[in-house]
Design an enzyme around this catalytic site. Structure first.
Site, mmCIF file in Angstrom:
data_model
loop_
_atom_site.group_PDB
_atom_site.id
_atom_site.type_symbol
_atom_site.label_atom_id
_atom_site.label_comp_id
_atom_site.label_asym_id
_atom_site.label_seq_id
_atom_site.Cartn_x
_atom_site.Cartn_y
_atom_site.Cartn_z
ATOM 1 N N ARG A 67 -0.519 7.343 0.047
ATOM 2 C CA ARG A 67 0.824 7.205 0.620
ATOM 3 C C ARG A 67 1.693 6.321 -0.264
ATOM 4 N NH1 ARG A 67 4.665 3.514 2.286
ATOM 5 N NH2 ARG A 67 2.976 2.178 3.003
ATOM 6 N N ASP A 68 1.490 5.031 -0.215
ATOM 7 C CA ASP A 68 2.315 4.110 -0.988
ATOM 8 C C ASP A 68 2.214 4.387 -2.486
ATOM 9 O OD1 ASP A 68 3.759 1.952 -1.960
ATOM 10 O OD2 ASP A 68 2.835 0.500 -0.623
ATOM 11 N N HIS B 176 -0.402 -6.723 3.103
ATOM 12 C CA HIS B 176 -0.073 -5.639 2.163
ATOM 13 C C HIS B 176 0.689 -6.302 1.020
ATOM 14 C CE1 HIS B 176 1.243 -1.447 1.102
ATOM 15 N NE2 HIS B 176 2.223 -2.130 0.538
ATOM 16 N N HIS C 113 2.060 -6.657 -3.030
ATOM 17 C CA HIS C 113 2.454 -6.007 -4.278
ATOM 18 C C HIS C 113 2.336 -7.006 -5.427
ATOM 19 C CE1 HIS C 113 4.759 -2.224 -2.838
ATOM 20 N NE2 HIS C 113 3.884 -2.578 -1.929
ATOM 21 N N CYS D 246 8.316 0.851 -3.138
ATOM 22 C CA CYS D 246 9.238 1.350 -2.124
ATOM 23 C C CYS D 246 10.371 2.126 -2.803
ATOM 24 C CB CYS D 246 9.815 0.188 -1.318
ATOM 25 S SG CYS D 246 11.022 0.709 -0.077
ATOM 26 N N ASN E 7 1.257 -2.052 -6.125
ATOM 27 C CA ASN E 7 0.386 -2.771 -5.201
ATOM 28 C C ASN E 7 -0.672 -3.528 -5.980
ATOM 29 O OD1 ASN E 7 0.740 -1.655 -2.161
ATOM 30 N ND2 ASN E 7 1.199 -0.022 -3.616
#
Length: 300
Positions: free
Chosen positions: A20-21, A212, A214, A245, A254
């Site tokens: 996803r990310d 989460h 980065h 994002c 990340n």
């Protein structure tokens, strides 16, 4: 403060977010079949929590189109939890229709980012998120509720700890299974991580919190250590450090899964992840995306 090695049986729960990310900022759009292959290979490498995609508007994030197909194509493996990100009721409808068992519902601590990411104010987003959390729980879904830009916003700067505390308290009232704080912009520091966790610990214990992180500015693993020092035992990571994002310029990278595994296992924790198999996943993802994954290295 330096983390001391601990008993080797203490487990760090890693959630892999590359499907996803990791993919949502990529110019190459992988077909659902290839994304399902990625999810299955990550599970085979020992990841037990995998974010397989997002039920969002494909016009805004085309890389996530067909997440319901990914869900149908992946191999169900005992002990592996698959989850999707949803931002609104329509996304929750899609997750329920597909039969997906776990969802993640995030709001932003930043007004500007909230409007760019979800087209709502923070207050509107919070109110809708609380309703979605309750609805998802009634439907029998597992729910993680999170706050994006928890440690700083590209557009607005620092996020006051008291504001973050209020958001977490109000999300907690909806009774999600877990709360997460996301360093969406990579602006967080060790001091800000500590201050945030201390500010909310009466509402959410560190052991029940996920981070989460980065590595946009090269502080991702320092922030991971800060979380570990305070008792956090659940983290998101992305193979190869992919991620970012779409609505924040330069918000790349990340913390890498391979780097996270190496770090926490050197401190005496266990992850259950096979680094050799993970390296094969990284090689395959490099092939699919047509370039080295370290092009997302931190901006220092």
């Amino acid at each position: 403060m330096t983390s001391e090695p601990i008993h080797e049986t203490e487990i760090i729960a890693l959630q892999e977010v590359a499907p996803r990310d990791g993919l949502q900022n990529e110019p190459i759009r992988l077909a659902p079949e290839l994304r399902a292959e990625l999810v299955d290979s990550l599970a085979d490498a020992g990841l037990r929590r995998i974010q397989i995609g997002a039920c969002v508007n494909p016009a805004r994030v085309p890389q996530m189109a067909g997440t319901d197909q990914v869900w149908r194509l992946i191999t169900r493996k005992e002990g592996v939890r698959h989850t999707v990100l949803v931002l609104n009721e329509r996304g929750l409808d899609e997750a329920l229709a597909a039969g997906i068992g776990h969802v993640e519902i995030y709001i932003s601590a930043s007004e500007t980012h909230s409007r760019k990411n979800a087209n709502t104010t923070v207050e509107e987003s919070l109110r809708k998120a609380a309703g979605m959390i309750r609805r998802a729980a009634r439907e029998g879904l597992g729910v993680l509720a999170g706050v994006m830009c928890a440690f700083g916003c590209f557009y607005e700067g620092a996020i006051p700890a008291e504001k973050l505390r209020e958001l977490v308290l109000r999300l907690s009232e909806a009774r999600p299974d877990r709360i997460a704080l996301a360093d969406t912009t990579g602006m967080g520091t060790r001091e800000e991580i500590r201050a945030a966790i201390e500010a909310i610990r009466d509402a959410v214990s560190p052991a029940s919190l996920s981070l989460h992180l980065h590595d946009t500015h090269g502080r991702g693993f320092e922030n991971l250590r800060a979380g570990l020092d305070l008792g956090v035992r659940s983290f998101d990571s992305s193979v190869g450090g992919l991620g970012g994002c779409p609505f924040i310029p330069g918000a790349r990278g990340n913390i890498s899964t391979e780097g996270t595994v190496a770090l926490v296992e050197s401190l005496g924790f266990r992850t259950g992840v096979d680094l050799h198999k993970l390296a094969l996943v990284k090689a395959r993802l490099t092939e699919l995306l047509g370039g080295p994954l370290d092009r997302y290295r931190a901006m220092r």
